[in-house]
Motif scaffolding. Structure first.
Motif, mmCIF file in Angstrom:
data_model
loop_
_atom_site.group_PDB
_atom_site.id
_atom_site.type_symbol
_atom_site.label_atom_id
_atom_site.label_comp_id
_atom_site.label_asym_id
_atom_site.label_seq_id
_atom_site.Cartn_x
_atom_site.Cartn_y
_atom_site.Cartn_z
ATOM 1 N N TRP A 95 0.801 -1.219 0.000
ATOM 2 C CA TRP A 95 0.000 0.000 0.000
ATOM 3 C C TRP A 95 0.834 1.271 0.000
ATOM 4 C CZ3 TRP A 95 -4.623 -1.385 -1.300
ATOM 5 C CH2 TRP A 95 -5.140 -2.616 -0.876
ATOM 6 N N TRP A 96 2.101 1.200 0.317
ATOM 7 C CA TRP A 96 2.934 2.389 0.418
ATOM 8 C C TRP A 96 3.960 2.493 -0.704
ATOM 9 C CZ3 TRP A 96 4.463 3.605 6.202
ATOM 10 C CH2 TRP A 96 3.303 3.688 6.969
ATOM 11 N N CYS A 97 3.912 1.591 -1.670
ATOM 12 C CA CYS A 97 4.934 1.549 -2.722
ATOM 13 C C CYS A 97 4.433 2.224 -3.991
ATOM 14 C CB CYS A 97 5.329 0.110 -3.018
ATOM 15 S SG CYS A 97 6.640 -0.031 -4.253
ATOM 16 N N ALA A 105 7.038 4.974 0.406
ATOM 17 C CA ALA A 105 6.859 6.131 1.268
ATOM 18 C C ALA A 105 7.318 5.823 2.684
ATOM 19 C CB ALA A 105 5.391 6.554 1.282
ATOM 20 N N PRO A 106 7.913 6.800 3.360
ATOM 21 C CA PRO A 106 8.351 6.578 4.739
ATOM 22 C C PRO A 106 7.160 6.457 5.676
ATOM 23 C CG PRO A 106 8.654 8.877 4.126
ATOM 24 C CD PRO A 106 8.244 8.156 2.882
ATOM 25 N N ALA A 120 11.674 11.504 -1.990
ATOM 26 C CA ALA A 120 11.554 10.852 -0.686
ATOM 27 C C ALA A 120 10.393 9.859 -0.632
ATOM 28 C CB ALA A 120 11.380 11.909 0.412
ATOM 29 N N VAL A 121 9.327 10.135 -1.375
ATOM 30 C CA VAL A 121 8.090 9.376 -1.226
ATOM 31 C C VAL A 121 7.756 8.560 -2.471
ATOM 32 C CG1 VAL A 121 5.593 9.611 -0.859
ATOM 33 C CG2 VAL A 121 7.180 11.045 0.427
ATOM 34 N N GLY A 122 8.149 9.052 -3.635
ATOM 35 C CA GLY A 122 7.670 8.496 -4.885
ATOM 36 C C GLY A 122 6.532 9.348 -5.416
ATOM 37 N N ASP A 123 5.887 8.879 -6.450
ATOM 38 C CA ASP A 123 4.750 9.592 -7.029
ATOM 39 C C ASP A 123 3.533 9.355 -6.138
ATOM 40 O OD1 ASP A 123 2.537 10.445 -8.499
ATOM 41 O OD2 ASP A 123 3.427 9.875 -10.412
ATOM 42 N N ILE A 124 3.142 10.397 -5.418
ATOM 43 C CA ILE A 124 2.087 10.240 -4.421
ATOM 44 C C ILE A 124 0.750 9.895 -5.064
ATOM 45 C CG2 ILE A 124 1.409 12.670 -4.331
ATOM 46 C CD1 ILE A 124 1.676 10.176 -1.389
ATOM 47 N N LYS A 125 0.512 10.345 -6.296
ATOM 48 C CA LYS A 125 -0.732 9.995 -6.972
ATOM 49 C C LYS A 125 -0.822 8.486 -7.195
ATOM 50 C CE LYS A 125 -3.535 12.022 -8.995
ATOM 51 N NZ LYS A 125 -4.979 12.174 -8.676
ATOM 52 N N GLN A 126 0.298 7.861 -7.563
ATOM 53 C CA GLN A 126 0.302 6.418 -7.750
ATOM 54 C C GLN A 126 0.006 5.697 -6.433
ATOM 55 O OE1 GLN A 126 0.597 4.437 -10.376
ATOM 56 N NE2 GLN A 126 1.053 5.923 -11.974
ATOM 57 N N ILE A 127 0.582 6.187 -5.357
ATOM 58 C CA ILE A 127 0.378 5.548 -4.051
ATOM 59 C C ILE A 127 -1.060 5.732 -3.579
ATOM 60 C CG2 ILE A 127 1.080 5.572 -1.629
ATOM 61 C CD1 ILE A 127 3.868 6.424 -2.559
ATOM 62 N N TRP A 128 -1.580 6.934 -3.721
ATOM 63 C CA TRP A 128 -2.918 7.216 -3.229
ATOM 64 C C TRP A 128 -4.013 6.519 -4.030
ATOM 65 C CZ3 TRP A 128 -2.376 13.220 -2.320
ATOM 66 C CH2 TRP A 128 -1.833 13.442 -1.049
ATOM 67 N N SER A 161 -6.060 -6.091 5.026
ATOM 68 C CA SER A 161 -4.643 -5.775 4.810
ATOM 69 C C SER A 161 -4.408 -4.270 4.917
ATOM 70 C CB SER A 161 -4.202 -6.290 3.439
ATOM 71 O OG SER A 161 -2.932 -5.772 3.083
ATOM 72 N N TRP A 162 -5.281 -3.486 4.286
ATOM 73 C CA TRP A 162 -5.116 -2.026 4.310
ATOM 74 C C TRP A 162 -5.286 -1.495 5.728
ATOM 75 C CZ3 TRP A 162 -7.071 2.649 5.580
ATOM 76 C CH2 TRP A 162 -6.532 3.759 4.948
ATOM 77 N N TRP A 163 -6.306 -1.937 6.419
ATOM 78 C CA TRP A 163 -6.541 -1.457 7.776
ATOM 79 C C TRP A 163 -5.363 -1.786 8.691
ATOM 80 C CZ3 TRP A 163 -12.094 -3.851 7.517
ATOM 81 C CH2 TRP A 163 -12.940 -2.971 6.828
ATOM 82 N N ALA A 164 -4.769 -2.946 8.511
ATOM 83 C CA ALA A 164 -3.623 -3.316 9.349
ATOM 84 C C ALA A 164 -2.397 -2.478 9.023
ATOM 85 C CB ALA A 164 -3.311 -4.802 9.170
ATOM 86 N N ALA A 165 -2.198 -2.160 7.745
ATOM 87 C CA ALA A 165 -0.998 -1.424 7.325
ATOM 88 C C ALA A 165 -1.118 0.074 7.534
ATOM 89 C CB ALA A 165 -0.708 -1.711 5.851
ATOM 90 N N ASN A 166 -2.341 0.570 7.751
ATOM 91 C CA ASN A 166 -2.564 2.011 7.819
ATOM 92 C C ASN A 166 -3.389 2.391 9.047
ATOM 93 O OD1 ASN A 166 -1.576 3.125 5.000
ATOM 94 N ND2 ASN A 166 -2.677 1.211 4.595
ATOM 95 N N PRO A 167 -2.844 2.173 10.239
ATOM 96 C CA PRO A 167 -3.581 2.591 11.435
ATOM 97 C C PRO A 167 -3.770 4.108 11.426
ATOM 98 C CG PRO A 167 -1.313 2.037 11.983
ATOM 99 C CD PRO A 167 -1.518 1.614 10.574
ATOM 100 N N PRO A 168 -4.747 4.598 12.155
ATOM 101 C CA PRO A 168 -5.054 6.023 12.126
ATOM 102 C C PRO A 168 -3.837 6.913 12.343
ATOM 103 C CG PRO A 168 -6.781 4.857 13.283
ATOM 104 C CD PRO A 168 -5.708 3.844 12.983
#
Length: 652
Positions: A95-97, A105-106, A120-128, A161-168
């Motif tokens: 989810w962060w690549c 992304a860090p 530092a992050v990559g293309d944020i549009k691709q990640i989002w 998977s997303w919920w586990a990788a992206n806590p609030p």
């Protein structure tokens, strides 16, 4: 790319006291939230009741269902394409690549992540994009149509998977409100489309992790709304997502307040984002589509939950739909104007489904088509789903609507000229974008866009990218990047500097005769703008039926200036330039077609194609994609006493 201090200072200079105060409060709140992270309130007895009416799925046209299932199967195999980048990792995504740069992304506190820095992050549009979960709404729709549980199980696997990788508040997916709003809207529709699956309740209302995510998303949106100079389509996505979740997932102590606040915000900003004519104030056609999709999705949730909405919301959506019907060409393509990033409010269709035909079909179902609307061919999944929830409006004739097809939208400065052979021309004489920083606008005052039977002949080159590639971003937004006239190598702005965050070019339409040029007549448009120091650019466009001829006359009042006049040809157009005449050829539906472009003889003309330093001769069919196309550039000087005449003659 990191933003300079000057960028922030220029932006600050465009803010009013209320916006500055709001942003200061946001900064304090972000610091406080770094350590204060409350738990979701306890929820018991939650039930999901915003289900589709009986018979809705059966009403989906078979060909639309077939396209959807084919798309769902590609997704199940791990394949997708976003912004020109092909992915084959969707069976188990990171989810962060960023697949384009390979960067990840860090982690850390969300508001500390330098998401605009591609190094530092990559293309944020691709990640989002993947985390908008709109590919999961497609899989959920495939389950609803087929009853095949493998689609539902994949949806559940990816959500967990997303919920586990992206806590609030951790990482890049907790930075932007538009992302949270669209994600909430996707979750509502996922839950609705999975309603017949035995595991649906356990995935959502019976799942403490899901409840925590839904609550924190809404808490975030309530705390950090887009403000002032940034309150464009972002705030509408935030309000629509917040409202949808508070209606469908109204299980929390704050749900009623969130719902009421989001509805007020949606009503205010939907009106503010839309001209009285129905066109979007950002003067960016794709955002017209995005805002219309978001508004329709929000009203669907209101009607499903029996929540009253102000009549003004339905009226704005009706006007937006009528305006869209008025501006499309013979192939249902609207203008290519301003920024575009392939953003959608709700995705439940397969590849090959026409976005604009889908919106007009929904408009027909909800509001009723007018006699002058174009005929909509093709089918989609989304229309019967939305139409099953949204109450009909204005079908009884109680609301005044245009009795004939509008061609001139004075408030937006957009005029459509039409002629035989399906000639379609857009003339731009409007304001520069929307709000103080006009963030989604291009420096394209007095530009024209011309099509023949839906084929771009004189083309708007598109957008291609945002902040990650500043050289390309500048080209696709620049004056030279559009079919208009540039003076002294500068973009249009009163100060003569970069057009963004300066005092923008003021345009005004001088005369319009928008009679369809079909019976030997001539349709005319003229306008001017003061976007260059000490000079005024005036342009006249005439479309004559008998000769199938489009004439463009440019005049500059002011001192002697260096001139560059640009005409960008569509990617399907081949051009043979000899002196000041270009022979144009292309093929449409297997038929060879042609035109002649007679260019001003006072200028020296060159053809450019696929040049990179600096960029020149490019066309972007969609965000993140570009291809070479021919651009004709005429260079010379004007002394303020003569005009430049260009004539485009279609053959046959």
């Amino acid at each position: 790319m990191t933003m300079s201090v000057g960028w922030y200072l220029r932006r600050l200079s465009r803010m009013g006291p209320r916006e500055v105060g709001g942003r200061a409060g946001d900064a304090v709140r972000r610091r406080r939230w770094r350590s204060a992270r409350p738990d979701c309130p306890s929820v018991t007895g939650a039930r999901f009741t915003a289900v589709l009416p009986a018979g809705t799925i059966a009403a989906i046209p078979p060909d639309a269902a077939k396209r959807l299932i084919a798309e769902a199967d590609r997704l199940m195999d791990g394949h997708a394409e976003y912004f020109g980048v092909v992915r084959d990792d969707l069976t188990d995504p990171d989810w962060w690549c960023d697949p384009k740069t390979g960067r990840r992304a860090p982690s850390g506190y969300a508001f500390d992540v330098p998401y605009r820095n591609e190094d530092a992050v990559g293309d944020i549009k691709q990640i989002w994009e993947l985390s908008r979960h709109q590919y999961l709404t497609v899989l959920a729709a495939a389950y609803a149509i087929t009853g095949n549980e493998r689609y539902a199980e994949r949806v559940a696997e990816h959500l967990r998977s997303w919920w586990a990788a992206n806590p609030p508040l951790r990482g890049v997916h907790w930075i932007s409100g538009i992302e949270l709003g669209i994600r909430l809207l996707s979750w509502v529709w996922i839950r609705r489309l999975l309603d017949g699956w035995p595991g649906a309740a356990g995935l959502f209302e019976g799942n403490p992790v899901a409840l925590n995510q839904i609550w924190h998303h809404q808490r975030w949106l309530a705390a950090f709304p887009s403000r002032g100079s940034s309150a464009n389509n972002h705030i509408i996505a935030e309000a629509a997502g917040q409202f949808a979740a508070a209606c469908a997932f109204g299980w929390f102590p704050s749900s009623a307040r969130w719902r009421a606040d989001a509805l007020r915000s949606l009503e205010r900003h939907l009106r503010g984002n839309t001209f009285d004519s129905g066109l979007n104030r950002e003067l960016a056609t794709e955002y017209h589509g995005l805002v219309l999709e978001l508004g329709l999705a929000a009203v669907a949730e209101a009607d499903a939950a029996d929540v009253p909405v102000p009549a003004s919301i339905r009226l704005v959506l009706l006007r937006m739909t009528d305006a869209l019907a008025a501006i499309v060409d013979s192939r249902l393509r609207p203008p290519r104007q301003g920024d575009a990033d392939d953003g959608h409010g709700l995705v439940v269709d397969g590849a090959g489904t026409d976005r604009w035909a889908s919106l007009l079909a929904t408009g027909d179902a909800v509001f009723g088509r007018l006699a002058w609307w174009p005929t909509v061919t093709g089918t989609d999944v989304r229309t019967p789903l939305l139409a099953a929830l949204i109450r009909s409006y204005a079908k009884d004739g109680t609301v005044t609507r245009p009795s004939s097809r509008p061609a001139h939208f004075a408030d937006a400065g957009l005029t459509i000229l039409r002629g035989p052979g399906e000639i379609w021309a857009r003339c731009d004489g409007g304001p520069h974008g929307f709000l103080s920083i006009a963030a989604h606008a291009h420096a394209d005052a007095l530009s024209v866009e011309v099509r023949h039977d839906g084929v771009d002949v004189l083309a708007d080159p598109g957008t291609y990218c945002y902040h990650g590639q500043p050289g390309w971003r500048q080209y696709f937004r620049s004056t030279l990047g559009h079919n208009t006239l540039q003076l002294d190598g500068s973009d249009q702005s009163v100060s003569g500097g970069p057009f963004l965050w300066t005092r923008h070019a003021r345009s005004r339409v001088l005369a319009v005769d928008t009679s369809d040029a079909f019976d030997g007549g001539t349709a005319r448009w003229s306008a001017e703008h003061d976007g260059y120091q000490r000079s005024v650019h005036r342009r006249r466009v005439e479309l004559t039926a008998a000769s199938q001829e489009l004439k463009v006359v440019d005049e500059v009042r002011g001192p002697r200036r260096a001139v560059q006049l640009a005409f960008h040809l569509g990617p399907a157009i081949a051009a043979d330039l000899a002196d000041d005449r270009a022979q144009l050829t292309w093929t449409r539906d297997g038929e060879d077609r042609s035109a002649v472009l007679d260019l001003p003889g006072q200028l020296s003309w060159r053809a450019h194609r696929g040049e990179t330093a600096p960029p020149l001769g490019w066309y972007s069919a969609g965000f993140g994609r570009k291809e070479p196309s021919t651009t004709l550039i005429g260079t010379g000087f004007t002394d303020g006493t003569e005009g430049f005449t260009t004539v485009l003659r279609f053959r046959g």
